[in-house]
Design an enzyme around this catalytic site. Structure first.
Site, PDB file in Angstrom:
ATOM      1  N   ARG A 118     -10.412   4.223   5.916  1.00 17.44           N
ATOM      2  CA  ARG A 118     -10.971   3.258   5.105  1.00 17.44           C
ATOM      3  C   ARG A 118     -10.331   1.902   5.393  1.00 17.44           C
ATOM      4  O   ARG A 118      -9.114   1.948   5.413  1.00 17.44           O
ATOM      5  CB  ARG A 118     -10.915   3.599   3.589  1.00 17.44           C
ATOM      6  CG  ARG A 118     -11.344   2.974   2.673  1.00 17.44           C
ATOM      7  CD  ARG A 118     -11.382   3.260   1.406  1.00 17.44           C
ATOM      8  NE  ARG A 118     -10.064   3.727   0.592  1.00 17.44           N
ATOM      9  CZ  ARG A 118      -9.957   4.040  -0.536  1.00 17.44           C
ATOM     10  NH1 ARG A 118     -11.277   4.325  -1.295  1.00 17.44           N
ATOM     11  NH2 ARG A 118      -9.031   4.557  -1.166  1.00 17.44           N
ATOM     12  N   ARG A 144      -6.935  11.617 -15.509  1.00 11.23           N
ATOM     13  CA  ARG A 144      -6.416  12.330 -14.268  1.00 11.23           C
ATOM     14  C   ARG A 144      -5.270  13.403 -14.554  1.00 11.23           C
ATOM     15  O   ARG A 144      -4.850  14.132 -13.735  1.00 11.23           O
ATOM     16  CB  ARG A 144      -5.623  11.215 -13.392  1.00 11.23           C
ATOM     17  CG  ARG A 144      -6.428  10.521 -12.150  1.00 11.23           C
ATOM     18  CD  ARG A 144      -5.553   9.505 -11.623  1.00 11.23           C
ATOM     19  NE  ARG A 144      -5.737   9.457 -10.278  1.00 11.23           N
ATOM     20  CZ  ARG A 144      -6.414   8.594  -9.773  1.00 11.23           C
ATOM     21  NH1 ARG A 144      -7.249   7.492 -10.263  1.00 11.23           N
ATOM     22  NH2 ARG A 144      -6.361   8.391  -8.310  1.00 11.23           N
ATOM     23  N   ARG A 153      -5.274  -0.231   2.688  1.00 14.18           N
ATOM     24  CA  ARG A 153      -4.596   0.006   1.178  1.00 14.18           C
ATOM     25  C   ARG A 153      -3.159   0.683   1.622  1.00 14.18           C
ATOM     26  O   ARG A 153      -3.209   1.542   2.476  1.00 14.18           O
ATOM     27  CB  ARG A 153      -5.523   0.837   0.326  1.00 14.18           C
ATOM     28  CG  ARG A 153      -6.023  -0.006  -0.842  1.00 14.18           C
ATOM     29  CD  ARG A 153      -7.069   1.094  -1.657  1.00 14.18           C
ATOM     30  NE  ARG A 153      -6.401   1.957  -2.279  1.00 14.18           N
ATOM     31  CZ  ARG A 153      -6.765   2.782  -3.266  1.00 14.18           C
ATOM     32  NH1 ARG A 153      -8.095   2.477  -3.434  1.00 14.18           N
ATOM     33  NH2 ARG A 153      -6.140   3.748  -3.802  1.00 14.18           N
ATOM     34  N   ARG A 171      -1.725  12.217  -2.447  1.00 15.97           N
ATOM     35  CA  ARG A 171      -2.544  11.813  -3.662  1.00 15.97           C
ATOM     36  C   ARG A 171      -3.639  13.209  -3.826  1.00 15.97           C
ATOM     37  O   ARG A 171      -4.008  13.429  -4.799  1.00 15.97           O
ATOM     38  CB  ARG A 171      -3.253  10.705  -3.230  1.00 15.97           C
ATOM     39  CG  ARG A 171      -2.507   9.250  -3.340  1.00 15.97           C
ATOM     40  CD  ARG A 171      -3.264   8.172  -2.711  1.00 15.97           C
ATOM     41  NE  ARG A 171      -4.505   7.849  -3.139  1.00 15.97           N
ATOM     42  CZ  ARG A 171      -5.361   7.067  -2.427  1.00 15.97           C
ATOM     43  NH1 ARG A 171      -5.232   6.641  -1.203  1.00 15.97           N
ATOM     44  NH2 ARG A 171      -6.466   6.830  -2.872  1.00 15.97           N
ATOM     45  N   LYS A 188     -16.228   7.778  -5.939  1.00 15.14           N
ATOM     46  CA  LYS A 188     -16.283   7.570  -7.154  1.00 15.14           C
ATOM     47  C   LYS A 188     -16.692   5.907  -7.468  1.00 15.14           C
ATOM     48  O   LYS A 188     -17.676   5.508  -8.041  1.00 15.14           O
ATOM     49  CB  LYS A 188     -15.132   7.914  -8.163  1.00 15.14           C
ATOM     50  CG  LYS A 188     -14.564   9.360  -8.102  1.00 15.14           C
ATOM     51  CD  LYS A 188     -13.767   9.665  -9.025  1.00 15.14           C
ATOM     52  CE  LYS A 188     -12.432   9.020  -8.784  1.00 15.14           C
ATOM     53  NZ  LYS A 188     -11.806   9.432  -7.348  1.00 15.14           N
TER      54      LYS A 188
END
Ligand code: AMP
Length: 210
Positions: A121, A87, A154, A165, A16
């Site tokens: 990531r 969300r 992160r 998540r 996104k």
């Protein structure tokens, strides 16, 4: 023509953020993303505690906090690329009250691929550029090609929090997908391709919708 108002839906890691940047570059609209806004204000005191407590557990920050961030961010925009919000259903209803959308696009990626994308990531501490240890490694391990900054993971991209998540997405955000689907507003885009392939499909949909 007024600028497009695009909502990008999809699980964490679906792309996104990358695709929002493409929308911003192409149409000059604002990028509104609750994840970035909350990361920049992790220790902000609210009636519900700080965002950090929720984010580090991979849970949703309470609606009043995020609703207000989005309301303020959309107030002065013409077009926008919105990602990370809504969300849950109550956020979707709030969004309905404050703006109209030209396109609701769902980026679809399977869970195994999302796990691999998110846990690998790495983000540049200096300029925010995205890398991946396997799919998009920097020339020198741990160092940003662009600005020489340090590449970090992160806090919420570790294995356990990523699972949480993704579960939170299935539980809370899938009803949002169904909500737009029932209204006939949802466009599904295969998010497994390269960023350029996904952008080609998304760009076509935006052009068709505006
Ligand atoms: P993201 O960068 O979009 O994956 O968001 C990171 C974290 O910020 C999420 O795991 C949530 O804790 C919080 N967050 C972001 N957007 C929202 C939202 N719309 N509602 C509640 N929490 C959010």
């Amino acid at each position: 023509m007024s600028q497009p108002k695009v909502l990008l839906l999809g699980p964490p890691g679906a792309g996104k953020g990358t695709q929002s940047s493409n929308v911003v570059d192409e149409y000059g609209v604002d990028h509104v993303t609750t994840g970035d806004a909350l990361r920049a204000n992790k220790d902000m005191e609210t009636d519900h505690g700080t965002p950090r407590e929720y984010m580090e557990a991979g849970e949703l920050v309470p609606d009043p906090v995020v609703d207000e961030i989005v309301r303020a961010a959309l107030e002065d925009t013409d077009g926008f690329a919105l990602d990370g919000y809504p969300r849950n259903l109550s956020q979707a209803e709030y969004l309905d009250d404050i703006t109209d959308l030209d396109l609701v696009a769902l980026l679809e990626v399977d869970r195994e691929e999302l796990m691999a994308r998110l846990t690998g990531r790495r983000i540049c501490d200096g300029c925010g550029s995205n890398y991946h240890v396997e799919f998009n490694p920097p020339e020198e391990s741990g160092v940003c090609d662009g600005c020489g900054g340090e590449l970090i993971q992160r806090d919420d991209d570790d294995d356990e929090t990523v699972r949480e998540r993704l579960d939170v997405f299935d539980e809370n955000t899938q009803p949002v997908v169904d909500y737009y689907d029932d209204e006939g507003e949802l466009v599904r885009i295969d998010g497994h391709g390269t960023p350029d392939e996904v952008w080609e499909a998304l760009h076509e949909e935006i052009e068709a919708a505006t």
